[in-house]
Motif scaffolding. Structure first.
Motif, short mmCIF file in Angstrom:
data_model
loop_
_atom_site.label_atom_id
_atom_site.label_comp_id
_atom_site.label_asym_id
_atom_site.label_seq_id
_atom_site.Cartn_x
_atom_site.Cartn_y
_atom_site.Cartn_z
N LYS A 28 0.85 -1.19 0.00
CA LYS A 28 0.00 0.00 0.00
C LYS A 28 0.89 1.24 0.00
CE LYS A 28 -4.34 -1.56 0.56
NZ LYS A 28 -5.48 -1.19 -0.24
N VAL A 29 0.75 2.05 -1.03
CA VAL A 29 1.47 3.32 -1.10
C VAL A 29 0.50 4.41 -0.65
CG1 VAL A 29 2.69 4.93 -2.61
CG2 VAL A 29 2.86 2.48 -3.02
N MET A 30 0.87 5.14 0.41
CA MET A 30 0.00 6.20 0.92
C MET A 30 0.62 7.56 0.63
SD MET A 30 -1.55 6.77 4.75
CE MET A 30 -2.55 5.30 4.64
N TYR A 31 -0.18 8.44 0.03
CA TYR A 31 0.28 9.78 -0.33
C TYR A 31 -0.11 10.78 0.76
CZ TYR A 31 1.22 7.83 -4.94
OH TYR A 31 1.70 7.08 -5.98
N GLU A 32 0.44 11.97 0.63
CA GLU A 32 0.26 12.99 1.65
C GLU A 32 -1.22 13.35 1.86
OE1 GLU A 32 1.92 16.95 0.97
OE2 GLU A 32 3.04 16.69 2.83
N ASP A 33 -2.03 13.28 0.78
CA ASP A 33 -3.45 13.58 0.89
C ASP A 33 -4.27 12.35 1.27
OD1 ASP A 33 -3.22 12.14 -1.41
OD2 ASP A 33 -4.25 13.57 -2.70
N HIS A 34 -3.58 11.31 1.78
CA HIS A 34 -4.19 10.07 2.25
C HIS A 34 -4.69 9.17 1.13
CE1 HIS A 34 -3.82 11.68 6.25
NE2 HIS A 34 -4.55 12.73 5.92
N LYS A 35 -4.39 9.52 -0.09
CA LYS A 35 -4.69 8.64 -1.22
C LYS A 35 -3.84 7.38 -1.08
CE LYS A 35 -5.81 7.28 -5.48
NZ LYS A 35 -7.16 6.84 -5.86
N GLN A 36 -4.46 6.21 -1.27
CA GLN A 36 -3.73 4.95 -1.19
C GLN A 36 -3.76 4.24 -2.54
OE1 GLN A 36 -4.47 2.34 2.15
NE2 GLN A 36 -5.28 4.03 3.36
N VAL A 37 -2.64 3.70 -2.91
CA VAL A 37 -2.53 2.94 -4.15
C VAL A 37 -2.05 1.54 -3.77
CG1 VAL A 37 -1.29 2.68 -6.33
CG2 VAL A 37 -2.08 4.94 -5.59
N SER A 38 -2.79 0.53 -4.19
CA SER A 38 -2.40 -0.85 -3.89
C SER A 38 -1.61 -1.43 -5.05
CB SER A 38 -3.63 -1.70 -3.59
OG SER A 38 -4.56 -1.63 -4.65
N VAL A 39 -0.48 -2.04 -4.72
CA VAL A 39 0.40 -2.65 -5.73
C VAL A 39 0.57 -4.11 -5.37
CG1 VAL A 39 2.64 -2.56 -6.85
CG2 VAL A 39 1.60 -0.45 -6.00
N ALA A 40 0.24 -4.99 -6.30
CA ALA A 40 0.31 -6.43 -6.05
C ALA A 40 1.59 -7.00 -6.64
CB ALA A 40 -0.89 -7.14 -6.66
N ASP A 41 2.41 -7.61 -5.77
CA ASP A 41 3.60 -8.33 -6.22
C ASP A 41 3.18 -9.76 -6.45
OD1 ASP A 41 6.11 -9.28 -6.72
OD2 ASP A 41 6.79 -9.25 -4.64
N LEU A 42 3.17 -10.17 -7.71
CA LEU A 42 2.61 -11.46 -8.09
C LEU A 42 3.73 -12.45 -8.41
CD1 LEU A 42 -0.08 -9.94 -10.43
CD2 LEU A 42 -0.43 -10.73 -8.10
N PRO A 43 3.46 -13.76 -8.27
CA PRO A 43 4.49 -14.76 -8.57
C PRO A 43 5.07 -14.59 -9.96
CG PRO A 43 2.59 -15.79 -7.54
CD PRO A 43 2.20 -14.37 -7.83
N GLY A 44 6.37 -14.82 -10.11
CA GLY A 44 7.07 -14.60 -11.37
C GLY A 44 6.57 -15.48 -12.49
N LEU A 45 6.38 -14.88 -13.66
CA LEU A 45 6.02 -15.62 -14.87
C LEU A 45 7.23 -16.37 -15.40
CD1 LEU A 45 3.92 -13.08 -16.96
CD2 LEU A 45 3.19 -15.34 -16.30
N ILE A 46 6.97 -17.42 -16.14
CA ILE A 46 8.01 -18.03 -16.97
C ILE A 46 7.43 -18.21 -18.36
CG2 ILE A 46 9.08 -19.24 -15.02
CD1 ILE A 46 7.86 -21.84 -16.13
N GLU A 47 8.29 -18.44 -19.33
CA GLU A 47 7.79 -18.68 -20.68
C GLU A 47 6.94 -19.94 -20.67
OE1 GLU A 47 10.83 -18.42 -23.78
OE2 GLU A 47 12.04 -17.22 -22.41
N GLY A 48 5.76 -19.84 -21.25
CA GLY A 48 4.83 -20.96 -21.25
C GLY A 48 3.81 -20.88 -20.14
N ALA A 49 3.75 -19.74 -19.44
CA ALA A 49 2.79 -19.59 -18.34
C ALA A 49 1.35 -19.71 -18.83
CB ALA A 49 2.99 -18.24 -17.65
#
Length: 385
Positions: free
Chosen positions: A189-210
């Motif tokens: 969760k990235v929180m900005y000064e005006d309390h805006k929150q941005v959610s960023v999902a770190d997802l499992p790494g892809l491989i070729e053929g996913a």
């Protein structure tokens, strides 16, 4: 200028993204033959979307994972029509896909308060059934969470996605020099000064053929479907998954990631995308970055660098390309500002589209009034007699 006061990170330990449950509708109640009484229907089982809930909490709270609705009341002299059995509601997170054991989709819950029936109660006994009730529906269902986040990090193993999220959040998710450090989704969760929150999902790494479910395959790609935007993360110096696999440059990595998404579900490429070029602290990083920028300006010309079967049908044009170093912090303030700007641009476009759609609906609903014909010339002369 956008100022970021602080960033917070929430790691979902033992993340659960699917859950199998046993559900059974209540049996109906007995009818009353000598009075023609009708038994009550059995209760139903529903899945209802609730905010601030995780599948892990459901799993911990209901370890037996069994949900059975109430039995319908029998008909009696005092109440010829028996009361219906009590319904059971299973609270589930927003963003759930509900499927039966045979894979048939029962419904999706994308907004708080949405509900889907998963097991119907049996009918109460009536004259037609010889006053005997029927049993409720019994089945196993799967609650499949397709992660909802503002941005989903898309990258091959060891591209530095976890390190990038660590740097953005000052937190400590699992990071190491071996490829598969992210095995389950994690949300920052990235929180900005005006309390805006941005959610960023770190997802499992892809491989070729996913796209054909190799590696984390569909387990990864299903989560990409439920993010507003994509954030491609590539190593500026390229990568090699293993000694027996080919080396891929940063340009090739971008195109192979694009192809994997395209082969899984082409609609994913309609999402806005940001390109993050990571590991700018490495030797020759500047030279490699200039080479990548040149290739991205005319992607078709350099498509010969890719295997023919892995060339995307259409190339992604990134509006924002941001070089960073998750290790040293280079470019991270700019990246945070770009994230905010890109999401605001998307919100503005969607708001305008929604406004136009509503306006068109209103126009269709307003009845068309025929215009008066006063003053228009007549084809025949008026007979005054």
């Amino acid at each position: 200028m956008v100022w970021i006061s602080r960033v917070c990170f929430r790691k979902y330990g033992n993340f659960v993204d699917n859950l199998r449950l046993y559900v059974r509708g209540g049996s109906g109640g007995m009818g009353l033959p000598r009075m023609g009484g009708q038994g009550g229907n059995g209760g139903d089982v529903w899945v209802v979307a609730k905010k601030d809930l995780t599948l892990k909490r459901i799993k911990d709270k209901y370890p037996h994972k069994r949900f059975v609705a109430g039995v319908g009341h029998n008909s009696s002299i005092r109440a010829l029509k028996g009361a219906k059995g009590g319904d059971v509601e299973i609270s589930a997170p927003v963003g759930i896909c509900v499927t039966a054991d045979d894979g048939r989709a029962l419904g999706e819950l994308n907004h708080e308060g949405e509900r889907v029936i998963v097991a119907r109660g049996g009918h109460g006994g009536t004259l037609q059934s010889g006053f005997l009730p029927s049993k409720g529906q019994t089945r196993h269902i799967c609650l499949d969470l397709r992660l909802i986040a503002d941005l989903g990090l898309v990258g091959f193993p060891n591209a530095g996605k976890s390190s990038l999220l660590t740097s953005l959040s000052h937190a400590t998710p699992q990071v190491a020099s071996y490829p598969f450090t992210t095995l389950r989704p994690e949300i920052g969760k990235v929180m900005y000064e005006d309390h805006k929150q941005v959610s960023v999902a770190d997802l499992p790494g892809l491989i070729e053929g996913a796209h054909v479910n190799r590696g984390m395959g569909h387990k990864f790609l299903k989560h990409v479907e439920r993010t507003k935007q994509l954030m491609f993360v590539v190593d500026v110096c390229g990568f090699q998954l293993a000694s027996k696999t080919p080396f891929r440059s940063a340009f090739e990595a971008v195109q192979l990631l694009t192809k994997e998404l395209e082969l899984y579900k082409e609609e994913l490429l309609s999402k806005p995308a940001i390109l993050v070029v990571n590991k700018m602290d490495l030797p020759e990083a500047e030279e490699k970055l200039r080479e990548l920028e040149t290739q991205l300006k005319d992607q078709e010309e350099f498509s010969h660098l890719l295997p023919e079967d892995m060339t995307p049908k259409s190339f992604l044009n990134f509006k924002h390309t941001v070089p960073v170093s998750a290790l040293t912090g280079l470019g991270l303030p700019h990246l945070k500002a770009v994230i905010r700007e890109s999401l605001q641009e998307q919100e503005a476009i969607e708001s305008e589209r929604h406004r136009i759609e509503k306006l068109q609906e209103l126009r269709r609903e307003i009845p068309v009034v025929s215009k008066p014909t006063w003053g228009q010339p007549r084809s025949e002369p008026i007979n005054w007699n």
